[in-house]
Design an enzyme around this catalytic site. Structure first.
Site, PDB file in Angstrom:
ATOM      1  N   ARG A 121       0.749  -1.195  -0.028  1.00 53.48           N
ATOM      2  CA  ARG A 121       0.070  -0.006   0.117  1.00 53.48           C
ATOM      3  C   ARG A 121       0.850   1.117  -0.132  1.00 53.48           C
ATOM      4  NH1 ARG A 121      -2.865  -3.824   3.019  1.00 53.48           N
ATOM      5  NH2 ARG A 121      -4.339  -4.329   2.056  1.00 53.48           N
ATOM      6  N   LYS A 143       3.887  11.276 -12.231  1.00 48.29           N
ATOM      7  CA  LYS A 143       2.802  10.250 -13.100  1.00 48.29           C
ATOM      8  C   LYS A 143       3.507   8.921 -13.036  1.00 48.29           C
ATOM      9  CE  LYS A 143       0.483  13.126 -16.025  1.00 48.29           C
ATOM     10  NZ  LYS A 143       0.270  13.514 -17.605  1.00 48.29           N
ATOM     11  N   GLU A 185      11.997  17.293 -26.338  1.00 50.59           N
ATOM     12  CA  GLU A 185      11.153  17.861 -25.136  1.00 50.59           C
ATOM     13  C   GLU A 185      11.887  18.905 -24.566  1.00 50.59           C
ATOM     14  OE1 GLU A 185       8.479  16.032 -24.318  1.00 50.59           O
ATOM     15  OE2 GLU A 185       8.768  13.983 -25.132  1.00 50.59           O
ATOM     16  N   ARG A 241      -1.115  22.387 -16.685  1.00 49.63           N
ATOM     17  CA  ARG A 241      -0.247  21.307 -16.919  1.00 49.63           C
ATOM     18  C   ARG A 241      -0.363  20.824 -18.168  1.00 49.63           C
ATOM     19  NH1 ARG A 241       1.436  16.304 -12.810  1.00 49.63           N
ATOM     20  NH2 ARG A 241       2.844  15.072 -14.276  1.00 49.63           N
ATOM     21  N   ASN A 245       1.844  19.196 -23.054  1.00 44.63           N
ATOM     22  CA  ASN A 245       1.413  18.305 -24.175  1.00 44.63           C
ATOM     23  C   ASN A 245       1.829  19.242 -25.378  1.00 44.63           C
ATOM     24  OD1 ASN A 245       0.552  16.272 -22.510  1.00 44.63           O
ATOM     25  ND2 ASN A 245      -1.535  16.955 -22.180  1.00 44.63           N
ATOM     26  N   HIS A 264       9.298   8.501 -30.181  1.00 44.61           N
ATOM     27  CA  HIS A 264       8.305   9.443 -29.276  1.00 44.61           C
ATOM     28  C   HIS A 264       8.901  10.818 -29.601  1.00 44.61           C
ATOM     29  CE1 HIS A 264       5.718  11.294 -26.432  1.00 44.61           C
ATOM     30  NE2 HIS A 264       6.812  11.703 -25.730  1.00 44.61           N
TER      31      HIS A 264
END
Ligand SMILES: NC(=O)c1ccc[n+]([C@@H]2O[C@H](COP(=O)([O-])OP(=O)(O)OC[C@H]3O[C@@H](n4cnc5c(N)ncnc54)[C@H](O)[C@@H]3O)[C@@H](O)[C@H]2O)c1
Ligand SMILES: [Zn+2]
Length: 367
Positions: A121, A143, A185, A241, A245, A264
């Site tokens: 957990r 994330k 990026e 946020r 993208n 990517h």
């Protein structure tokens, strides 16, 4: 050395950015214990290159650690690897007082973060990103997740690390293609938020491509600062946020329509130029800025045109299926200048079609 602090109330954490810091993680953890024992999780490439350096650093600081290895590549980022790693942790007797260390690229980070958020957990984890993409993007923001056959990153959590160590010297072994993919990026941060950074990327291109450590420290620190700022303001992607993208909407369509033959970062590079063209045709961005974005990416050796053989209609289907679509409208992150963006939902279909079916460009980068 640079230390950034991610500001998320009681879940804030430090990002330590320095060439050579891999070898001093043991020292740091002996003074700032995060777990009693540590499981270092790495893929089959990175474990051979750097696993022993990290284990040595931990063991010489009197810290107990195990190295758990999984096969490299996106194909390992799934529930089966997750279950396999959890089983190995359990067999080694890892419990809630222990912590995980993700040593690797984005695949390792996403997988380990997810495992940390669910094993017993939740146990703490530390990020040690080793690819440029992981250093400037996936290791910051919390994330985590894995892929399922139905799609990428469909199962996961938001879970922040306890600390992140970014060692720039690790980039010397990164394959060139991965380095360039990460650069797309990096350029993204300049376009969405920081015109001075954009200029710096233009002026210091040779030093960056030669992996000059001092310049890379500046570059990676700026990217992490921008991502941290955006994430602190909007941890769960309610609004701001989404600017991260930029280039990813059309980029994902290119990636999918090419059946992932386009990597990517390359797809994002193509997507950033396409989004800049959409912005221009929608009257939001001047032609000179489109040309500057395109030129910077070309100068880094990145592709900027949608591969000719890709079917425009197929890409449109992927665009509509993109998860940022709300009520059938694709949300585009469009630059309004270098360093500023807007999220737009009502882009004219004719503009999108025109950009997707764009004819060959001439070498001057005229839009
Ligand atoms: N969590 C997030 O916010 C976020 C953001 C962007 C991307 N991602 C995820 O990140 C993943 C892509 O990350 P990636 O490009 O780092 O992939 P990756 O982890 O597969 O690394 C790419 C390749 O480089 C190798 N490698 C990594 N570091 C190396 C080094 N220093 N020297 C030699 N080889 C090295 C790896 O073994 C691998 O073969 C995707 O799964 C994507 O979904 C997550
Ligand atoms: Zn990306």
């Amino acid at each position: 050395m640079a230390t950034l602090t991610i500001d998320l109330d009681e879940r804030g954490y430090p990002i330590i950015i320095e060439a050579g810091c891999l070898a001093v993680i043991g020292d740091y953890l002996s003074k700032n214990a995060i777990g009693r024992r540590y499981a270092v999780i790495a893929d089959s490439n990175v474990s051979g290159l750097y696993g022993h350096v990290l284990l040595h650093s931990l063991k010489s600081a009197g810290i107990e650690a195990e190295l758990l290895v999984f096969p490299q590549g996106e194909a390992s980022k799934n529930l089966q690897t997750l279950g396999d790693l959890a089983g190995r942790l359990a067999r080694h007797g890892f419990d809630r007082h222990d912590a995980l260390i993700a040593l690797g690229g984005g695949v390792t980070g996403d997988l380990t973060g997810f495992l940390a958020s669910t094993y017993m957990r939740g146990v703490p984890f530390i990020g040690v990103p080793t690819s440029l993409l992981a250093q400037v993007d996936s290791s910051v923001g919390g994330k985590t997740g894995v892929d399922i056959p139905e799609g990428k990153n469909l199962v996961g959590t938001f879970y922040q690390p306890a600390a992140v160590f970014i060692d720039l010297s690790l980039l010397t072994t990164l394959p060139r293609q991965e380095m360039l993919g990460g650069m797309a990026e990096v350029v993204k941060y300049g376009v969405i938020r920081d015109p001075e950074f954009f200029s710096m990327l233009r002026d210091k291109r040779q030093e960056i491509l030669d992996l000059d450590q001092a310049i890379l420290e500046e570059v990676v620190t700026t990217c992490c600062r921008i991502k941290a700022e955006v994430v602190s303001l909007d941890e769960r992607e309610g609004g701001l946020r989404r600017i991260l993208n930029y280039g990813h909407t059309i980029g994902h369509a290119v990636e999918a329509a090419s059946e992932y033959a386009t990597i990517h970062g390359f797809a994002v590079s193509i997507g950033m130029v396409a989004a800049a063209r959409v912005a221009h045709l929608a009257g939001m961005l001047d032609g000179g800025s489109v040309a500057s974005i395109r030129k910077l990416l070309v100068d880094y050796g990145l592709p900027v045109e949608i591969p000719k053989h890709l079917d425009c209609r197929r890409m449109k289907t992927y665009l509509l299926a993109d998860k940022k679509t709300v009520g059938g409208r694709v949300h585009f992150v469009l630059p309004t200048a270098i360093g500023a963006t807007r999220i737009v939902a009502d882009v004219d279909d004719a503009i999108i079609e025109r950009v997707l079916a764009w004819p060959d460009q001439d070498a001057t980068g005229e839009i």
